[in-house]
Design a protein around this motif. Structure first.
Motif, PDB file in Angstrom:
ATOM      1  N   GLY A  53       6.262   9.267  -3.550  1.00  0.00           N
ATOM      2  CA  GLY A  53       5.536   8.009  -3.491  1.00  0.00           C
ATOM      3  C   GLY A  53       4.052   8.188  -3.295  1.00  0.00           C
ATOM      4  O   GLY A  53       3.558   9.307  -3.100  1.00  0.00           O
ATOM      5  N   TYR A  54       3.343   7.061  -3.376  1.00  0.00           N
ATOM      6  CA  TYR A  54       1.904   7.002  -3.165  1.00  0.00           C
ATOM      7  C   TYR A  54       1.610   6.071  -1.988  1.00  0.00           C
ATOM      8  O   TYR A  54       2.235   5.013  -1.836  1.00  0.00           O
ATOM      9  N   ILE A  55       0.612   6.448  -1.198  1.00  0.00           N
ATOM     10  CA  ILE A  55       0.101   5.602  -0.120  1.00  0.00           C
ATOM     11  C   ILE A  55      -1.413   5.507  -0.269  1.00  0.00           C
ATOM     12  O   ILE A  55      -2.071   6.515  -0.575  1.00  0.00           O
ATOM     13  N   PHE A  56      -1.967   4.315  -0.059  1.00  0.00           N
ATOM     14  CA  PHE A  56      -3.422   4.159   0.007  1.00  0.00           C
ATOM     15  C   PHE A  56      -3.767   3.447   1.303  1.00  0.00           C
ATOM     16  O   PHE A  56      -3.261   2.362   1.574  1.00  0.00           O
ATOM     17  N   ARG A  57      -4.625   4.073   2.103  1.00  0.00           N
ATOM     18  CA  ARG A  57      -5.072   3.494   3.357  1.00  0.00           C
ATOM     19  C   ARG A  57      -6.582   3.289   3.308  1.00  0.00           C
ATOM     20  O   ARG A  57      -7.339   4.242   3.117  1.00  0.00           O
ATOM     21  N   GLY A  58      -7.016   2.054   3.463  1.00  0.00           N
ATOM     22  CA  GLY A  58      -8.441   1.756   3.489  1.00  0.00           C
ATOM     23  C   GLY A  58      -8.983   1.819   4.905  1.00  0.00           C
ATOM     24  O   GLY A  58      -8.374   2.397   5.805  1.00  0.00           O
ATOM     25  N   GLY A  59     -10.149   1.220   5.106  1.00  0.00           N
ATOM     26  CA  GLY A  59     -10.759   1.208   6.424  1.00  0.00           C
ATOM     27  C   GLY A  59     -12.136   0.594   6.373  1.00  0.00           C
ATOM     28  O   GLY A  59     -12.536  -0.026   5.369  1.00  0.00           O
ATOM     29  N   THR A  60     -12.873   0.739   7.448  1.00  0.00           N
ATOM     30  CA  THR A  60     -14.249   0.246   7.517  1.00  0.00           C
ATOM     31  C   THR A  60     -15.190   1.329   7.030  1.00  0.00           C
ATOM     32  O   THR A  60     -15.121   2.475   7.483  1.00  0.00           O
ATOM     33  N   VAL A  61     -16.059   0.989   6.080  1.00  0.00           N
ATOM     34  CA  VAL A  61     -16.948   1.976   5.468  1.00  0.00           C
ATOM     35  C   VAL A  61     -18.376   1.450   5.457  1.00  0.00           C
ATOM     36  O   VAL A  61     -18.613   0.232   5.489  1.00  0.00           O
ATOM     37  N   GLU A  62     -19.321   2.362   5.432  1.00  0.00           N
ATOM     38  CA  GLU A  62     -20.731   2.037   5.245  1.00  0.00           C
ATOM     39  C   GLU A  62     -21.077   2.257   3.781  1.00  0.00           C
ATOM     40  O   GLU A  62     -20.903   3.368   3.260  1.00  0.00           O
ATOM     41  N   VAL A  63     -21.522   1.225   3.094  1.00  0.00           N
ATOM     42  CA  VAL A  63     -21.817   1.341   1.666  1.00  0.00           C
ATOM     43  C   VAL A  63     -23.302   1.099   1.419  1.00  0.00           C
ATOM     44  O   VAL A  63     -23.954   0.323   2.110  1.00  0.00           O
ATOM     45  N   GLN A  64     -23.815   1.804   0.423  1.00  0.00           N
ATOM     46  CA  GLN A  64     -25.181   1.625  -0.028  1.00  0.00           C
ATOM     47  C   GLN A  64     -25.156   1.441  -1.537  1.00  0.00           C
ATOM     48  O   GLN A  64     -24.155   1.748  -2.200  1.00  0.00           O
ATOM     49  N   LEU A  65     -26.244   0.964  -2.079  1.00  0.00           N
ATOM     50  CA  LEU A  65     -26.315   0.679  -3.512  1.00  0.00           C
ATOM     51  C   LEU A  65     -27.247   1.640  -4.234  1.00  0.00           C
ATOM     52  O   LEU A  65     -27.707   1.350  -5.338  1.00  0.00           O
ATOM     53  N   ASP A  66     -27.517   2.804  -3.615  1.00  0.00           N
ATOM     54  CA  ASP A  66     -28.427   3.780  -4.221  1.00  0.00           C
ATOM     55  C   ASP A  66     -27.683   5.012  -4.720  1.00  0.00           C
ATOM     56  O   ASP A  66     -28.273   6.059  -4.930  1.00  0.00           O
ATOM     57  N   GLY A  67     -26.379   4.904  -4.928  1.00  0.00           N
ATOM     58  CA  GLY A  67     -25.614   6.047  -5.395  1.00  0.00           C
ATOM     59  C   GLY A  67     -25.067   6.927  -4.290  1.00  0.00           C
ATOM     60  O   GLY A  67     -24.463   7.961  -4.572  1.00  0.00           O
ATOM     61  N   THR A  68     -25.250   6.525  -3.039  1.00  0.00           N
ATOM     62  CA  THR A  68     -24.711   7.293  -1.925  1.00  0.00           C
ATOM     63  C   THR A  68     -23.185   7.183  -1.906  1.00  0.00           C
ATOM     64  O   THR A  68     -22.631   6.095  -2.006  1.00  0.00           O
ATOM     65  N   ASP A  71       0.806  -1.217   0.000  1.00  0.00           N
ATOM     66  CA  ASP A  71       0.000   0.000   0.000  1.00  0.00           C
ATOM     67  C   ASP A  71       0.842   1.271   0.000  1.00  0.00           C
ATOM     68  O   ASP A  71       0.306   2.372   0.089  1.00  0.00           O
ATOM     69  N   HIS A  72       2.187   1.118  -0.131  1.00  0.00           N
ATOM     70  CA  HIS A  72       3.083   2.277  -0.098  1.00  0.00           C
ATOM     71  C   HIS A  72       4.200   2.066  -1.112  1.00  0.00           C
ATOM     72  O   HIS A  72       5.114   1.265  -0.882  1.00  0.00           O
ATOM     73  N   VAL A  73       4.129   2.757  -2.255  1.00  0.00           N
ATOM     74  CA  VAL A  73       5.144   2.638  -3.286  1.00  0.00           C
ATOM     75  C   VAL A  73       5.930   3.947  -3.343  1.00  0.00           C
ATOM     76  O   VAL A  73       5.356   5.032  -3.213  1.00  0.00           O
ATOM     77  N   THR A  74       7.265   3.854  -3.510  1.00  0.00           N
ATOM     78  CA  THR A  74       8.107   5.049  -3.567  1.00  0.00           C
ATOM     79  C   THR A  74       9.056   4.950  -4.752  1.00  0.00           C
ATOM     80  O   THR A  74       9.362   3.849  -5.242  1.00  0.00           O
ATOM     81  N   TRP A  75       9.583   6.124  -5.176  1.00  0.00           N
ATOM     82  CA  TRP A  75      10.467   6.147  -6.333  1.00  0.00           C
ATOM     83  C   TRP A  75      11.286   7.439  -6.363  1.00  0.00           C
ATOM     84  O   TRP A  75      10.969   8.417  -5.682  1.00  0.00           O
ATOM     85  N   GLY A  76      12.351   7.414  -7.189  1.00  0.00           N
ATOM     86  CA  GLY A  76      13.124   8.614  -7.472  1.00  0.00           C
ATOM     87  C   GLY A  76      14.377   8.777  -6.633  1.00  0.00           C
ATOM     88  O   GLY A  76      14.503   8.216  -5.545  1.00  0.00           O
ATOM     89  N   ILE A  77      15.329   9.561  -7.173  1.00  0.00           N
ATOM     90  CA  ILE A  77      16.553   9.916  -6.466  1.00  0.00           C
ATOM     91  C   ILE A  77      16.331  11.265  -5.799  1.00  0.00           C
ATOM     92  O   ILE A  77      16.068  12.258  -6.483  1.00  0.00           O
ATOM     93  N   PRO A  78      16.384  11.335  -4.473  1.00  0.00           N
ATOM     94  CA  PRO A  78      16.128  12.609  -3.802  1.00  0.00           C
ATOM     95  C   PRO A  78      17.064  13.710  -4.284  1.00  0.00           C
ATOM     96  O   PRO A  78      18.273  13.512  -4.385  1.00  0.00           O
ATOM     97  N   ALA A  79      16.455  14.873  -4.580  1.00  0.00           N
ATOM     98  CA  ALA A  79      17.241  16.024  -5.012  1.00  0.00           C
ATOM     99  C   ALA A  79      17.449  17.005  -3.876  1.00  0.00           C
ATOM    100  O   ALA A  79      18.077  18.039  -4.044  1.00  0.00           O
ATOM    101  N   GLY A  80      16.904  16.671  -2.702  1.00  0.00           N
ATOM    102  CA  GLY A  80      17.039  17.528  -1.538  1.00  0.00           C
ATOM    103  C   GLY A  80      17.008  16.662  -0.294  1.00  0.00           C
ATOM    104  O   GLY A  80      17.357  15.482  -0.324  1.00  0.00           O
TER     105      GLY A  80
END
Length: 289
Positions: free
Chosen positions: A41-56, A26-35
């Motif tokens: 990089g990118y991080i994605f953190r999920g969790g517990t969610v309430e979902v509905q099927l009516d477009g909410t 869930d955490h990808v990084t790249w590149g040679i630091p210039a400073g």
């Protein structure tokens, strides 16, 4: 409504930058630091969610872009793929995939911020619930209470936004009035009143010739030819302001349109059928005991 747990990983990139690490996590990084800030990089953190099927809408997860000056990139624009696993409360597991398009802009000039957007906001995968097929539609990135389609990421920091999504019926449009701002801040004219309309479906909607109004003289706005709402796209129809970022639509009327006490905005198709309506104030039906 049901509960689901989301998690994500970044399985692949369209380029191979130096110092690439974290693919498949869930955490990808790249590149040679210039400073002194480290890699990007990118991080994605999920969790517990309430979902509905009516477009909410619900929060699919939180996206973070670690944006630091880097060098050695083979190209400035590239794609990073995201896989989101959704585990429903009945144990059903479904993976949905999305592609993030990254623009590693120069760190100098009038707009040094990097940009992240999605070439398509719809997952190619679907899930069948109660006999109906659904895809996941990303509305956009939510920052400071505002949902935007492009994520602008300032340099030298970790910038985050909620990824707002909905379950939408596969292969069809679904146009709805999402809100009415009926009390504008502009004195006397309330020129900044607006009605927001969103396509909650997974197919484009042609709303050319559709009429937005409230059954009162002077409140009808007819959408011009060629008005197409893409999946997840939001537009706003202002009373008397032009905002290109939300479609540029406006009544062009120099007086308030929407009754501050209450009214019902209605959206009709070319045949006059009410496709969606939104009541507010004293027009909202009383709650049933």
């Amino acid at each position: 409504m049901s509960t689901a747990n989301t998690s994500g990983s970044w399985p692949s990139m369209s380029t191979t930058p130096p110092n690439l690490s974290g693919l498949g996590t869930d955490h990808v990084t790249w590149g040679i630091p210039a400073g002194g800030g480290g890699k990007s990089g990118y991080i994605f953190r999920g969790g517990t969610v309430e979902v509905q099927l009516d477009g909410t809408e619900f929060t699919l997860g939180t996206f973070t872009h670690e944006n630091f000056p880097i060098q050695g990139m083979p190209q400035s624009q590239f794609d990073v793929d995201l896989t989101v696993q959704v585990v429903f409360e009945d144990g059903t597991r479904t993976n949905f995939s999305f592609r993030f398009h990254h623009n590693e802009t120069p760190n100098v000039g009038p707009s040094p911020e990097d940009e992240v957007d999605l070439p398509t906001f719809i997952s190619p995968e679907t899930v069948v619930v109660d006999g109906t097929e659904y895809a996941v539609l990303i509305s956009g990135f939510k920052q400071n209470g505002v949902v935007v389609r492009k994520f602008i990421s300032p340099e030298n920091g970790a910038n985050s936004a909620d990824v707002v999504a909905m379950f939408a019926r596969a292969g069809v449009p679904d146009v709805h009035i999402s809100t009415v701002r009926y009390k504008g801040g502009v004195k006397y004219t309330q020129a900044d009143e607006y009605v927001e309309i969103v396509n909650r479906g997974t197919a484009p909607a042609d709303i050319s010739g559709w009429v937005l109004g409230a059954d009162d003289a002077g409140q009808d706005y007819r959408f011009p030819p060629g008005t197409i709402l893409q999946p997840g796209q939001r537009i706003k129809v202002y009373t008397n302001e032009v905002h290109p970022e939300s479609g540029g639509f406006n009544y062009g009327i120099k007086r308030p349109i929407w009754n501050d006490k209450g009214d019902t905005a209605k959206l009709r198709d070319t045949g006059g059928t009410v496709v969606s309506e939104y009541a507010y104030g004293d027009r909202v039906p009383a709650a049933q005991p």
